[in-house]
Write an enzyme that holds these catalytic residues in place. Structure first.
Site, PDB file in Angstrom:
ATOM      1  NE  ARG A 100      -2.988  -2.330   3.123  1.00  0.00           N
ATOM      2  CZ  ARG A 100      -4.046  -2.520   3.862  1.00  0.00           C
ATOM      3  NH1 ARG A 100      -4.852  -1.522   4.145  1.00  0.00           N
ATOM      4  NH2 ARG A 100      -4.307  -3.700   4.357  1.00  0.00           N
ATOM      5  CE  LYS A 128       7.948 -16.743  15.571  1.00  0.00           C
ATOM      6  NZ  LYS A 128       8.090 -15.361  16.002  1.00  0.00           N
ATOM      7  CG  ASP A 183      11.397 -21.394  12.792  1.00  0.00           C
ATOM      8  OD1 ASP A 183      12.451 -20.800  13.063  1.00  0.00           O
ATOM      9  OD2 ASP A 183      10.586 -21.741  13.663  1.00  0.00           O
ATOM     10  CG  HIS A 184      14.353 -16.057  11.763  1.00  0.00           C
ATOM     11  ND1 HIS A 184      13.332 -15.872  12.663  1.00  0.00           N
ATOM     12  CD2 HIS A 184      15.478 -15.699  12.415  1.00  0.00           C
ATOM     13  CE1 HIS A 184      13.828 -15.421  13.797  1.00  0.00           C
ATOM     14  NE2 HIS A 184      15.130 -15.292  13.669  1.00  0.00           N
ATOM     15  CE  LYS A 224      18.821 -17.513  14.536  1.00  0.00           C
ATOM     16  NZ  LYS A 224      19.143 -16.124  14.311  1.00  0.00           N
ATOM     17  CD  GLU A 263      15.028 -12.361  21.728  1.00  0.00           C
ATOM     18  OE1 GLU A 263      15.285 -11.702  20.716  1.00  0.00           O
ATOM     19  OE2 GLU A 263      13.870 -12.685  22.049  1.00  0.00           O
ATOM     20  CG  ASP A 317       7.887 -13.951  19.659  1.00  0.00           C
ATOM     21  OD1 ASP A 317       7.546 -13.868  18.460  1.00  0.00           O
ATOM     22  OD2 ASP A 317       8.836 -13.298  20.136  1.00  0.00           O
ATOM     23  CG  HIS A 345      12.204 -19.014  16.541  1.00  0.00           C
ATOM     24  ND1 HIS A 345      11.920 -19.150  15.208  1.00  0.00           N
ATOM     25  CD2 HIS A 345      11.904 -17.726  16.841  1.00  0.00           C
ATOM     26  CE1 HIS A 345      11.492 -17.998  14.727  1.00  0.00           C
ATOM     27  NE2 HIS A 345      11.458 -17.122  15.703  1.00  0.00           N
ATOM     28  CE  LYS A 350      11.105 -10.428  22.642  1.00  0.00           C
ATOM     29  NZ  LYS A 350      11.887 -10.628  21.400  1.00  0.00           N
TER      30      LYS A 350
HETATM   31  C1  BG6 Z   1      11.384 -13.616  16.144  1.00  0.00           C
HETATM   32  C2  BG6 Z   1      10.605 -13.202  17.348  1.00  0.00           C
HETATM   33  O1  BG6 Z   1      10.700 -14.584  15.419  1.00  0.00           O
HETATM   34  O2  BG6 Z   1      12.648 -14.120  16.566  1.00  0.00           O
HETATM   35  C3  BG6 Z   1      11.366 -12.142  18.110  1.00  0.00           C
HETATM   36  O3  BG6 Z   1       9.344 -12.705  16.949  1.00  0.00           O
HETATM   37  C4  BG6 Z   1      12.733 -12.642  18.469  1.00  0.00           C
HETATM   38  O4  BG6 Z   1      10.651 -11.748  19.283  1.00  0.00           O
HETATM   39  C5  BG6 Z   1      13.454 -13.190  17.250  1.00  0.00           C
HETATM   40  O5  BG6 Z   1      13.466 -11.554  19.010  1.00  0.00           O
HETATM   41  C6  BG6 Z   1      14.741 -13.882  17.645  1.00  0.00           C
HETATM   42  O6  BG6 Z   1      15.471 -14.184  16.487  1.00  0.00           O
HETATM   43  P1  BG6 Z   1      17.037 -13.997  16.426  1.00  0.00           P
HETATM   44  O7  BG6 Z   1      17.409 -14.467  15.070  1.00  0.00           O
HETATM   45  O8  BG6 Z   1      17.319 -12.545  16.668  1.00  0.00           O
HETATM   46  O9  BG6 Z   1      17.588 -14.848  17.519  1.00  0.00           O
END
Ligand code: BG6
Length: 529
Positions: free
Chosen positions: A66, A180, A209-210, A214, A248, A267, A272, A368
């Site tokens: 948009r 996600k 799933d990122h 890695k 984190e 989350d 993950h 966090k």
């Molecule tokens: C994301 C979460 O999918 O992954 C975040 O929504 C989180 O809250 C993040 O901080 C962590 O990913 P990475 O790659 O920074 O460890």
């Protein structure tokens, strides 16, 4: 609306670096083209893929979004973002500067379609553009990337279906990458799967799933299955328990609105952390074919014993000091309810009901604003069976721990006992350490390169299948239900910058264990605290 179909060859530098297979020609259509994910991760990943020689000359990019963006301003914005990411150097994208040839190669292939993707009109324009590109290129391969809020996933796929944009004809493929979160509980994940599987076949869907992008996560498979020394020890006879940590040092930042309705469990855990769990605990697949691997993951998630709410600790951060900086509490964050009951920390114990892992607890924690940023898996081996050394009772011997460091400082270490030099037999804990950076050139990656490349070549091994996602939600659903019925007691219950709530320590102490300190150096790992 213009279509960029330049087919100038890849820059010389790119060609020189090419080592692997080039992806087939295709158009990447990014929904949410002007969004943060596209700017910070998707486009830098494409740039890195180009420089690695993995993109075909006929590769094209279409952004959909948009706003008042057009092709020129889109290219300009993306260029600016790349520049600032490169200059900043602290984020995922690290580069000494932007290679102009490479950037221009990409920019020439970019087109932006501005419009409302919840309305049918833009899909007719997209269809016309894709048809024009397919004719010029000689194939109609399209990868749709849904880099948008999850509430749009189902609707966009329905629109694509109605516009017949998901139909695969004449050997051309149409694939969809879904970001996600995939659902927010078991029922919604099932509903989304049902909705999209009415339009797409499973092999057209790439649920991202990122964590699986890695390098160090992928390396767990190599560690386990390309080495002979680990597998014989990888079971209940030799492993006492496993600790998995994703700590984190960031808070919720600007994501309060999303996070307050989500929380740490949803989350991080069924996605993950469970992906890490799968890499560690699944049975060897018969091949690295996507379905063989995903079958083993699903089997593992299905073997997770229903998690008892008594085995789960939730926490929320109060104001504190993180990495030397004072920070506010979660309830004071923007867009967070002042009496929010959302957890920013979760620790849990789970059991896997199969022969390999019977009676081996897996402890998972994530949060966090913790003391250090570290994602790791620590495999704790059983103690030596009896005390040969009279002065050092067996329970005081340093422990053997294999720690897989996912980030930062990717690598692994093994801690074990050694004799302290001298006349007496004194035993101390020492460690052997392997860091990727000692052996390999650091890779320029934002973590999405492999994932996008795999979609282009049609390898779904690193993506979630419908049944895998549902099995993971199924495992955590009892906890979500219990929490919905029982608000947390004392929130906030840990100070920002600490190691989390005290109750998380008690969770392990009950079983005679203790968490490894967050962010401790490997050599100290074997010591009893
Ligand atoms: C994301 C979460 O999918 O992954 C975040 O929504 C989180 O809250 C993040 O901080 C962590 O990913 P990475 O790659 O920074 O460890």
């Amino acid at each position: 609306m213009t279509s960029a179909t330049s087919t100038a060859p890849a820059p010389a530098a790119t060609a020189a670096r090419a080592s692997g297979r080039q992806a087939p020609p295709a158009t990447l259509v990014i929904f949410g083209g002007a969004g943060d994910l596209t700017k910070r991760l998707v486009v830098p990943a494409l740039y890195n893929l180009l420089r690695a020689g993995r993109l075909a000359d006929d590769f094209l990019i279409v952004g959909v979004g948009r706003g008042d963006t057009d092709t020129q301003s889109w290219r300009h914005d993306l260029r600016q973002m790349m520049q600032s990411l490169a200059a900043d150097g602290s984020g995922e994208f690290r580069a000494d500067g932007i290679d102009e040839d490479a950037w221009n190669w990409l920019a020439r292939r970019m087109t932006f379609l501005s419009g409302d993707f919840t309305q049918p009109e833009i899909y007719s324009r997209l269809k016309a553009l894709l048809a024009e590109q397919s004719t010029k290129r000689g194939n109609g391969n399209v990868l749709f990337y849904l880099a948008v809020a999850d509430k749009f996933f189902g609707a966009i796929i329905e629109h694509l279906g109605r516009a017949q944009l998901t139909r695969q004809t004449n050997g051309d493929w149409r694939r969809v990458i879904i970001e996600k979160p995939f659902g927010h509980d078991l029922a919604s994940a099932r509903a989304l799967n049902a909705q999209i599987l009415r339009i797409l076949t499973e092999d057209q869907i790439y649920r991202i799933d990122h964590f699986l992008g890695k390098e160090s996560v992928q390396n767990i498979l190599v560690l386990r299955f390309a080495n002979g020394i680990f597998e014989p020890l990888w079971n209940r006879d030799h492993i006492s328990h496993v600790q998995m940590t994703a700590a984190e040092t960031v808070g919720v930042e600007t994501r309060g609105r999303f996070y307050d309705g989500t929380g740490a469990l949803r989350d991080m855990v069924p996605n993950h952390l469970f992906q890490l769990l799968a890499m560690i605990a699944m049975e060897p697949p018969v091949s690295f074919n996507a379905d063989d691997v995903r079958a083993k993951k699903t089997e593992l998630f299905s073997a997770i014993h229903p998690i008892s709410p008594d085995d789960v600790v939730r926490g929320q951060y109060a104001a504190g000091t993180v990495l030397g900086k004072p920070v506010r509490g979660y309830r004071q964050e923007p867009a967070v309810a002042p009496s929010s009951a959302t957890e920013t920390y979760v620790a849990l114990k789970l059991a896997i009901d199969n022969w390999r892992w019977a009676r081996v607890p897996f402890y998972l924690r994530t949060g966090k604003y913790l003391a250090a940023r570290t994602t790791e898996v620590a495999i704790h081996f059983r103690q030596a069976p009896y005390a040969l050394f009279r002065e050092t009772p067996v329970e005081r011997l340093p422990r053997n721990i294999l720690t897989l460091r996912i980030q930062p400082d990717e690598g692994l270490s093994v801690s074990f006992s050694a004799k302290r030099p001298g006349q007496d037999i004194e035993i101390d804990g020492v460690a052997m350490d392997f860091s990727y950076s000692d052996y390999f050139e650091p890779l320029t990656t934002v973590g999405y390169e492999t994932l996008i490349y795999d979609c282009l070549i049609g390898d779904a091994m690193l993506f979630q299948r419908a049944d895998t996602v549902e099995a993971a939600w199924c495992a955590v659903q009892p906890v979500l239900d219990a929490w919905a019925a029982r608000p947390p007691g004392e929130f906030p219950n840990y100070a920002a910058g600490s190691s989390g709530p005290d109750a998380a320590d008690r969770l392990l102490a009950r079983d005679g264990y203790a968490w490894l300190p967050i962010g401790a150096a490997p050599a100290r790992r074997g010591h009893r605290r």
